[in-house]
Design a protein around this motif. Structure first.
Motif, PDB file in Angstrom:
ATOM      1  N   ILE A  27      -2.984  21.575  21.249  1.00 55.55           N
ATOM      2  CA  ILE A  27      -3.744  20.115  21.084  1.00 55.55           C
ATOM      3  C   ILE A  27      -3.700  19.737  19.620  1.00 55.55           C
ATOM      4  O   ILE A  27      -4.391  18.626  19.534  1.00 55.55           O
ATOM      5  N   SER A  28      -3.126  20.002  18.867  1.00 54.90           N
ATOM      6  CA  SER A  28      -3.065  19.829  17.348  1.00 54.90           C
ATOM      7  C   SER A  28      -2.117  18.569  17.275  1.00 54.90           C
ATOM      8  O   SER A  28      -1.754  17.818  18.427  1.00 54.90           O
ATOM      9  N   HIS A  29      -2.082  18.352  16.041  1.00 51.42           N
ATOM     10  CA  HIS A  29      -1.045  17.391  15.764  1.00 51.42           C
ATOM     11  C   HIS A  29       0.513  17.514  16.088  1.00 51.42           C
ATOM     12  O   HIS A  29       1.087  16.565  16.218  1.00 51.42           O
ATOM     13  N   ARG A  30       0.778  18.682  16.294  1.00 46.81           N
ATOM     14  CA  ARG A  30       2.201  18.955  16.695  1.00 46.81           C
ATOM     15  C   ARG A  30       2.572  18.321  18.077  1.00 46.81           C
ATOM     16  O   ARG A  30       1.563  18.450  19.149  1.00 46.81           O
ATOM     17  N   SER A  31       3.681  17.836  18.472  1.00 44.44           N
ATOM     18  CA  SER A  31       4.091  17.264  19.662  1.00 44.44           C
ATOM     19  C   SER A  31       4.774  18.452  20.347  1.00 44.44           C
ATOM     20  O   SER A  31       5.822  19.038  19.908  1.00 44.44           O
ATOM     21  N   PHE A  32       4.496  18.599  21.857  1.00 37.06           N
ATOM     22  CA  PHE A  32       5.414  19.626  22.378  1.00 37.06           C
ATOM     23  C   PHE A  32       6.088  18.728  23.742  1.00 37.06           C
ATOM     24  O   PHE A  32       5.781  17.685  24.021  1.00 37.06           O
ATOM     25  N   LEU A  59       6.987  23.771  28.299  1.00 38.23           N
ATOM     26  CA  LEU A  59       6.304  24.256  29.012  1.00 38.23           C
ATOM     27  C   LEU A  59       6.784  25.308  30.099  1.00 38.23           C
ATOM     28  O   LEU A  59       7.559  25.042  30.798  1.00 38.23           O
ATOM     29  N   THR A  60       6.316  26.660  30.089  1.00 39.71           N
ATOM     30  CA  THR A  60       6.841  27.498  30.954  1.00 39.71           C
ATOM     31  C   THR A  60       5.504  28.311  31.558  1.00 39.71           C
ATOM     32  O   THR A  60       4.557  28.236  30.713  1.00 39.71           O
ATOM     33  N   PRO A  61       5.657  29.152  32.584  1.00 37.35           N
ATOM     34  CA  PRO A  61       4.420  29.831  33.096  1.00 37.35           C
ATOM     35  C   PRO A  61       4.084  30.763  32.062  1.00 37.35           C
ATOM     36  O   PRO A  61       2.906  31.314  32.286  1.00 37.35           O
ATOM     37  N   ALA A  62       4.400  31.069  30.974  1.00 42.42           N
ATOM     38  CA  ALA A  62       4.260  32.014  29.999  1.00 42.42           C
ATOM     39  C   ALA A  62       3.015  31.384  29.164  1.00 42.42           C
ATOM     40  O   ALA A  62       2.270  31.874  28.734  1.00 42.42           O
ATOM     41  N   TRP A  63       2.649  30.001  29.476  1.00 39.75           N
ATOM     42  CA  TRP A  63       1.432  29.422  28.947  1.00 39.75           C
ATOM     43  C   TRP A  63       0.441  29.865  29.395  1.00 39.75           C
ATOM     44  O   TRP A  63      -0.743  29.741  29.328  1.00 39.75           O
ATOM     45  N   PHE A  64       0.571  30.477  30.693  1.00 43.54           N
ATOM     46  CA  PHE A  64      -0.655  31.151  31.444  1.00 43.54           C
ATOM     47  C   PHE A  64      -1.321  32.587  30.784  1.00 43.54           C
ATOM     48  O   PHE A  64      -2.398  32.941  31.082  1.00 43.54           O
ATOM     49  N   ILE A  65      -0.379  32.997  29.865  1.00 39.74           N
ATOM     50  CA  ILE A  65      -0.929  34.264  29.413  1.00 39.74           C
ATOM     51  C   ILE A  65      -2.199  34.287  28.639  1.00 39.74           C
ATOM     52  O   ILE A  65      -3.161  35.219  29.112  1.00 39.74           O
ATOM     53  N   PRO A  66      -2.661  33.369  27.917  1.00 40.84           N
ATOM     54  CA  PRO A  66      -3.869  33.234  27.472  1.00 40.84           C
ATOM     55  C   PRO A  66      -4.970  33.134  28.503  1.00 40.84           C
ATOM     56  O   PRO A  66      -6.024  33.827  28.280  1.00 40.84           O
ATOM     57  N   ALA A  67      -4.886  32.449  29.460  1.00 39.10           N
ATOM     58  CA  ALA A  67      -5.716  32.200  30.566  1.00 39.10           C
ATOM     59  C   ALA A  67      -5.829  33.567  31.298  1.00 39.10           C
ATOM     60  O   ALA A  67      -7.089  34.150  31.716  1.00 39.10           O
ATOM     61  N   VAL A  68      -4.799  34.159  31.581  1.00 39.81           N
ATOM     62  CA  VAL A  68      -4.826  35.642  32.099  1.00 39.81           C
ATOM     63  C   VAL A  68      -5.810  36.545  31.591  1.00 39.81           C
ATOM     64  O   VAL A  68      -6.458  37.327  31.612  1.00 39.81           O
ATOM     65  N   GLY A  69      -5.481  36.755  29.960  1.00 38.35           N
ATOM     66  CA  GLY A  69      -6.359  37.415  29.103  1.00 38.35           C
ATOM     67  C   GLY A  69      -7.745  37.297  29.408  1.00 38.35           C
ATOM     68  O   GLY A  69      -8.539  38.294  29.425  1.00 38.35           O
ATOM     69  N   ASN A  70      -8.125  35.902  29.499  1.00 38.94           N
ATOM     70  CA  ASN A  70      -9.662  35.698  29.822  1.00 38.94           C
ATOM     71  C   ASN A  70     -10.334  36.238  30.814  1.00 38.94           C
ATOM     72  O   ASN A  70     -11.416  36.894  31.203  1.00 38.94           O
ATOM     73  N   ILE A  71      -9.119  36.243  31.914  1.00 44.75           N
ATOM     74  CA  ILE A  71      -9.876  36.505  33.402  1.00 44.75           C
ATOM     75  C   ILE A  71      -9.947  38.023  33.340  1.00 44.75           C
ATOM     76  O   ILE A  71     -10.501  38.882  34.177  1.00 44.75           O
ATOM     77  N   ILE A  72      -8.995  38.821  32.527  1.00 41.79           N
ATOM     78  CA  ILE A  72      -8.929  40.176  32.810  1.00 41.79           C
ATOM     79  C   ILE A  72     -10.191  40.804  31.787  1.00 41.79           C
ATOM     80  O   ILE A  72     -10.870  41.786  32.332  1.00 41.79           O
ATOM     81  N   VAL A  73     -10.891  40.308  31.157  1.00 42.92           N
ATOM     82  CA  VAL A  73     -12.329  40.671  30.423  1.00 42.92           C
ATOM     83  C   VAL A  73     -13.204  41.278  31.388  1.00 42.92           C
ATOM     84  O   VAL A  73     -13.560  42.352  31.295  1.00 42.92           O
ATOM     85  N   PRO A  74     -13.665  40.571  32.545  1.00 43.62           N
ATOM     86  CA  PRO A  74     -14.642  41.221  33.382  1.00 43.62           C
ATOM     87  C   PRO A  74     -14.463  42.593  34.043  1.00 43.62           C
ATOM     88  O   PRO A  74     -15.246  43.304  34.492  1.00 43.62           O
TER      89      PRO A  74
END
Length: 330
Positions: A141-146, A151-166
């Motif tokens: 969400i920075s000044h860089r434009s995407f 965008l690929t399903p690889a963008w799920f990786i940060p979210a998956v990491g959070n869900i693994i914590v519990p």
């Protein structure tokens, strides 16, 4: 200046040049191997011989983790500019949390036999995951434009990491932190799922090199089911939704297998491993809780498929390394 090594460069200079191209995506190998360890653990009630096998795979996976981490640490020290280049890469940025996910998976795999080591690894992994999630999302969400094509399903990786914590966090006595990460990961998954489905339906197909990342669609709901059960201690309607969403995405991915088999090998192929492991673990967990023979069969099929995938990927990766097909400029 060109990234190519100078003519007449000595072998050690060429090796250092290759080190600058050592990709962060290597940590996906650790995710797959640790996923296999946890899948073998989850199958031990049905197949008792998987427990000692899991211990052997854990040792091997830990050695691979240490080796990859060592190479990437050397890259950080010797080629910080190349690391910054990966961080600024619109696709590779999402793979940085694969390191913290590897720590969390290792902690979970060690919990039964080495609880003290598991605790240390879980704390390190949780701190790293939290920091990397904030940094990656801030980068998005920075000044860089995407562009949509980034965008690929690889963008799920940060979210998956959070869900693994519990998964290990609850058993280690940290329910509130586990709820924090689960909540953040779940929200990011829902947001990113909407964006990814829009990209898949209304825009150009994912490039062949990244097409295997499509399997990552399976991972968030599968891991979410396991984590949610750890948090609430029962299978309620929301848990059923998570588990069955896993199977819906798995069915969609099965339709893509013919296309997948035609693609050339790349490290992105390791994206096949952890999602299959997550589906296997979730299936065995529900089979045990509900006494479901059907889910036990799904778990056994998943474990067999995962074993074949891991062996095949290891063989192909070793071959690619021997041929110097990896750690080359794109």
């Amino acid at each position: 200046m060109s990234d190519a090594p100078a003519p007449g460069a000595m072998p050690d200079e060429i090796d250092l040049h290759r080190l600058s191209h050592f990709p962060i995506t290597f940590f996906a190998i650790v995710m797959g191997l640790m996923g296999l360890v946890l899948a073998l653990h989850s199958a031990h009630e049905t197949l008792p011989w998987t427990a000692p096998l899991a211990q052997g795979v854990l040792v091997f996976a830990a050695l691979v983790f240490a080796t990859i981490a060592g190479f990437y640490a050397a890259k950080i020290l010797r080629h910080p500019g190349a690391v910054r280049g990966e961080w600024n890469h619109p696709v590779r940025l999402a793979f940085f949390p694969a390191f913290s996910i590897s720590l969390l998976l290792t902690a979970t795999a060690c919990y039964t036999d080495l609880p003290q080591i598991a605790r240390v690894l879980w704390v390190l992994g949780t701190v790293a995951q939290g920091g990397l999630t904030i940094a990656v999302v801030s980068g998005w969400i920075s000044h860089r434009s995407f562009e949509v094509g980034h965008l690929t399903p690889a963008w799920f990786i940060p979210a998956v990491g959070n869900i693994i914590v519990p998964v290990a966090g609850v058993r280690l006595g940290h329910p509130e932190i586990s709820w924090l990460f689960f909540s953040g990961g779940l929200i990011f998954w829902i947001v990113l799922l909407t964006l990814v489905m829009n990209r898949l339906v209304f825009h150009n197909p994912i490039p062949a090199r990244l097409f295997p990342t499509l399997l990552i669609l399976i991972a968030p709901p599968a891991v979410g089911f396991v984590s949610y059960f750890q948090l609430v201690g029962k299978v309620d309607p929301f848990a059923h939704i998570l588990l069955n969403t896993t199977y819906v995405f798995a069915a969609l991915i099965l339709m893509q297998i013919p296309k997948l088999l035609k693609l050339p090998f790349a490290l992105s192929w390791w994206a096949l491993s952890f999602p299959v492991a997550a589906l296997t673990i979730a299936s065995f967990l529900y089979a045990r809780l509900a006494g479901s023979a059907a889910h036990e069969v799904i778990g056994l099929i998943g474990l067999a498929a995962l074993s074949v995938i891991i062996v095949g990927l290891l063989a192909r990766t070793v071959l690619a390394i021997s041929r110097r097909e990896i750690c080359q400029p794109e």
